[in-house]
Design a protein around this motif. Sequence first.
Motif, PDB file in Angstrom:
ATOM      1  N   VAL A  52       6.973   8.534 -10.489  1.00  0.00           N
ATOM      2  CA  VAL A  52       6.464   8.368  -9.278  1.00  0.00           C
ATOM      3  C   VAL A  52       6.039   9.800  -8.647  1.00  0.00           C
ATOM      4  CG1 VAL A  52       6.923   7.725  -7.041  1.00  0.00           C
ATOM      5  CG2 VAL A  52       7.658   6.262  -8.711  1.00  0.00           C
ATOM      6  N   THR A  70       0.760  -1.153   0.039  1.00  0.00           N
ATOM      7  CA  THR A  70       0.045  -0.210  -0.044  1.00  0.00           C
ATOM      8  C   THR A  70       0.837   1.027  -0.149  1.00  0.00           C
ATOM      9  OG1 THR A  70      -1.888  -1.063   1.043  1.00  0.00           O
ATOM     10  CG2 THR A  70      -1.800   1.213   1.248  1.00  0.00           C
ATOM     11  N   TYR A  71       0.650   2.197  -0.927  1.00  0.00           N
ATOM     12  CA  TYR A  71       1.336   3.544  -0.970  1.00  0.00           C
ATOM     13  C   TYR A  71       0.559   4.353  -0.786  1.00  0.00           C
ATOM     14  CZ  TYR A  71       4.077   7.052  -3.579  1.00  0.00           C
ATOM     15  OH  TYR A  71       4.990   8.294  -3.648  1.00  0.00           O
ATOM     16  N   TYR A 116      -0.266   8.585  -0.077  1.00  0.00           N
ATOM     17  CA  TYR A 116      -0.109   9.558  -0.612  1.00  0.00           C
ATOM     18  C   TYR A 116      -0.183  10.931   0.406  1.00  0.00           C
ATOM     19  CZ  TYR A 116      -0.787   7.298  -5.045  1.00  0.00           C
ATOM     20  OH  TYR A 116      -0.707   6.399  -6.199  1.00  0.00           O
ATOM     21  N   VAL A 118       0.459  -0.719  -5.035  1.00  0.00           N
ATOM     22  CA  VAL A 118       1.901  -0.688  -6.052  1.00  0.00           C
ATOM     23  C   VAL A 118       2.382  -2.058  -5.972  1.00  0.00           C
ATOM     24  CG1 VAL A 118       2.011   1.779  -5.861  1.00  0.00           C
ATOM     25  CG2 VAL A 118       3.188   0.325  -4.229  1.00  0.00           C
ATOM     26  N   HIS A 133       2.443  11.064  -7.601  1.00  0.00           N
ATOM     27  CA  HIS A 133       2.290  11.533  -6.041  1.00  0.00           C
ATOM     28  C   HIS A 133       1.479  12.913  -6.263  1.00  0.00           C
ATOM     29  CE1 HIS A 133       3.681  11.077  -2.020  1.00  0.00           C
ATOM     30  NE2 HIS A 133       3.657  12.464  -2.160  1.00  0.00           N
ATOM     31  N   ALA A 135       6.993   7.722  -2.072  1.00  0.00           N
ATOM     32  CA  ALA A 135       7.406   6.460  -1.617  1.00  0.00           C
ATOM     33  C   ALA A 135       7.320   5.818  -0.150  1.00  0.00           C
ATOM     34  CB  ALA A 135       8.724   5.928  -2.024  1.00  0.00           C
ATOM     35  N   THR A 136       6.125   6.574   0.570  1.00  0.00           N
ATOM     36  CA  THR A 136       5.833   5.962   1.712  1.00  0.00           C
ATOM     37  C   THR A 136       4.924   4.931   1.394  1.00  0.00           C
ATOM     38  OG1 THR A 136       5.828   8.358   2.848  1.00  0.00           O
ATOM     39  CG2 THR A 136       4.374   6.804   3.812  1.00  0.00           C
ATOM     40  N   VAL A 137       5.308   3.763   2.280  1.00  0.00           N
ATOM     41  CA  VAL A 137       4.584   2.425   1.758  1.00  0.00           C
ATOM     42  C   VAL A 137       4.466   1.612   3.052  1.00  0.00           C
ATOM     43  CG1 VAL A 137       5.368   2.243  -0.805  1.00  0.00           C
ATOM     44  CG2 VAL A 137       6.838   1.466   1.027  1.00  0.00           C
ATOM     45  N   PHE A 144       8.964  -1.763  -4.610  1.00  0.00           N
ATOM     46  CA  PHE A 144       9.310  -0.695  -3.396  1.00  0.00           C
ATOM     47  C   PHE A 144       9.766  -1.298  -2.144  1.00  0.00           C
ATOM     48  CE2 PHE A 144       6.201   1.553  -6.042  1.00  0.00           C
ATOM     49  CZ  PHE A 144       6.392   2.963  -5.794  1.00  0.00           C
TER      50      PHE A 144
END
Length: 273
Positions: A77, A8-9, A11, A54, A81, A100-102, A59
């Motif tokens: 990306v 899970t990305y 936003y 994603v 974003h 890129a916070t996942v 990632f």
Amino acid sequence: MTTETTVTYAYAVAQDPDGSLEEALTGLPGVADGPVRLVRAGDRGEVVVAVGAVPEQDFEESALRAHLEDLDWLESVARAHHRVIEALAARTTVLPLRLATVYLDDTRVRQMLDTRQEAFAERLSDLAAHTEWGVKIYVEAPAATGRPAEPPADADLSPGRAYLSHRKAQRHAREDAYRDAEEVARRVEDAARGHAVDRVQHRVQQGELARGPGENVINDAYLVPLEHGESFRSDVVRAGEGLPGVRVEVTGPWAPYSFATPPEAEPLKRAAP
């Protein structure tokens, strides 16, 4: 046929008091062209996190490190974003999360939101009706300042001494440009103080990140009330005028990227079977 494993990305964190944000996200492609959805915490659904699925292979830690060196991938990306955050910001107050916070899955996002919902709600309230403006100051090369290099005092100088004299004149011109940049920075700060409620000083941009001619010497972000936005822009631009060799660039308005306080992403590690 194999099924691609996804993570899970995340936003942004946002306010959704009337449940209208789903409509703003309908049909909007996110990272990896995937759909964007909202994760809510329990029954208290006013604070939400915009997320999307994603590919995990892109990632996980080692792959992400490699991807961050690929400017084409990084730009793709970053554009997706930013596109999601701007769609949210057009409707509500947002706290943009870092690129890129996942998380492993939506459940982990929901747990994070449950834990920090009160702090998020307070920060969202502080940022309501404010936008971010960027201010960069550049020192341009002496040749572009309009100040010609000083000619040698003695026309009979040897080629070596003439070269050294020319280099000294260039150095003096550059020193003058830096002094002028300091003066412009003071003017800009004074102009911004009449409008902005907060400022973040970022590291100056170099190499591929630097845009346009000159050396970036100031890279600041200001938090400005909506009603002061255009006055902020015009006053800061005016503050940078009149000194050759120094250029001021004002960008915005943006969602308040520099003033959010997002959590770190959870490392992508799965429990052993």
